[in-house]
Write an enzyme that holds these catalytic residues in place. Sequence first.
Site, PDB file in Angstrom:
ATOM      1  N   LYS A 225       0.473  -1.421   0.521  1.00  0.00           N
ATOM      2  CA  LYS A 225       0.148   0.270  -0.179  1.00  0.00           C
ATOM      3  C   LYS A 225       1.388   0.997   0.053  1.00  0.00           C
ATOM      4  O   LYS A 225       0.437   2.333  -0.267  1.00  0.00           O
ATOM      5  CB  LYS A 225      -1.022   0.277   1.194  1.00  0.00           C
ATOM      6  CG  LYS A 225      -1.332  -1.360   1.384  1.00  0.00           C
ATOM      7  CD  LYS A 225      -3.445  -1.200   0.744  1.00  0.00           C
ATOM      8  CE  LYS A 225      -3.855  -2.838   1.289  1.00  0.00           C
ATOM      9  NZ  LYS A 225      -3.671  -3.281   2.746  1.00  0.00           N
TER      10      LYS A 225
ATOM     11  N   GLU B 243      -3.244  -2.183   9.607  1.00  0.00           N
ATOM     12  CA  GLU B 243      -2.898  -1.122   9.101  1.00  0.00           C
ATOM     13  C   GLU B 243      -2.717  -0.041   8.152  1.00  0.00           C
ATOM     14  O   GLU B 243      -2.329   0.660   7.755  1.00  0.00           O
ATOM     15  CB  GLU B 243      -2.387  -2.032   7.276  1.00  0.00           C
ATOM     16  CG  GLU B 243      -1.310  -3.185   7.092  1.00  0.00           C
ATOM     17  CD  GLU B 243      -1.019  -3.461   6.147  1.00  0.00           C
ATOM     18  OE1 GLU B 243      -1.017  -2.438   5.025  1.00  0.00           O
ATOM     19  OE2 GLU B 243      -0.807  -4.850   5.458  1.00  0.00           O
TER      20      GLU B 243
ATOM     21  N   HIS C 281      -3.007   4.644   9.650  1.00  0.00           N
ATOM     22  CA  HIS C 281      -3.041   5.781   9.141  1.00  0.00           C
ATOM     23  C   HIS C 281      -3.654   7.093   9.651  1.00  0.00           C
ATOM     24  O   HIS C 281      -3.895   7.371   8.964  1.00  0.00           O
ATOM     25  CB  HIS C 281      -4.035   5.114   7.218  1.00  0.00           C
ATOM     26  CG  HIS C 281      -2.837   4.865   6.276  1.00  0.00           C
ATOM     27  ND1 HIS C 281      -2.099   5.291   5.606  1.00  0.00           N
ATOM     28  CD2 HIS C 281      -3.522   3.521   5.844  1.00  0.00           C
ATOM     29  CE1 HIS C 281      -2.014   3.985   4.516  1.00  0.00           C
ATOM     30  NE2 HIS C 281      -2.718   3.170   5.350  1.00  0.00           N
TER      31      HIS C 281
END
Length: 354
Positions: A148, A219, A223
């Site tokens: 990503k 994950e 962010h």
Amino acid sequence: MDDVTFAVLGTGGIGRRALEVSQQKDHLTPVAACDRHGTAIDFDGLDVDELLAATEGNIDNEVATDGGTGATPADGEGGVKQHGENRGVVASSQARPSEDSIQDVIDHGDEINAVLLALPNYEHDFIPRVADRFLEGGYGGVLIDVLKRSRVIDMLDERGDEFEDAGITFICGAGATPGLLTGAAALAAQSFVEVTDVEIWWGVGLKSGYQDNRGTVREDIAHLPEYDIETARDLSDAEIEAIIDDHDGVIEFEDMEHADDVLLERAGVCDAEDVTVGGVLDVRSDEKPTTTTVSVTGTTFDGETATNTFQLGDETSMEANVNGPALGYLKTGVRRNRAGEYGVLGPAELMPGF
Ligand code: IKT
């Protein structure tokens, strides 16, 4: 096309679903699956039903990058980690324990056309380090990941010449976003001579898929402005649950570091800084909280300014939108590899050129 054999590194959410989806794709034979516990290999094709059933509750998407020392991040997508209980892939009758399952795959590299790296990205250089092992081991096929983060693309590009010399075609960022949505943006851009803005806005509802996708949720949390990849990696499952509770199960993400930006830039579509990625994750409902939409704004050759949009159906799951494209890009990667095209390629470069 001729048949394609492939291996999956990691048997967490993505690895498992990729094996499942591959059963309904033409010319695609899964021949190996591994995690840090061991390796299942069968060149007549793995019995995917047996493997998935046997490993249910033994999910582990990690592999050791340096031999069998387990020098990997601490927690897998399955989160079932009590010592002695989680046998990972070795719970399948097709698998054997291994101290170095990556090496098992490399050792059979001549018979494996493509390797899907379905591994967690808790360290930025993790996927590049796995690629190094394939380089050192003399592999010469397709490596493909669903990474990503933008910065990882540079790390792969640094190895571009080595991939070319080795005959490796590395397809990076080939899941949903980056991946399917990056490719859609490259296609939408074809109406324009100049692209000024690409906005990717995703919606994911994960209620029943939550257990299978805990690594993805971790994950995602990385962010949030208060976290980064290291602090998210160290969160316990209970802490993750607490963060989810704090957000009433619905977490909104803005301005995510997503490789769609550099992948669109390297395909010449627009500058990386003109790409924004965000979305909404709902772990309390299976319905998407918002329709996943790609909006590409630009100017046509005859001076009009317009926005082309691409939307995913709300009924399509994240699993469908990650694994379908990953396997589709894998097949395209093998075609390119067989045609002698090596090096690093992103999803937008496998679409019409800009
Ligand atoms: C991410 O991994 O950074 C975001 C992911 C979003 C996937 C988009 C799928 C879109 C769709 O299925 O409509 C994920 C939530 N981790």
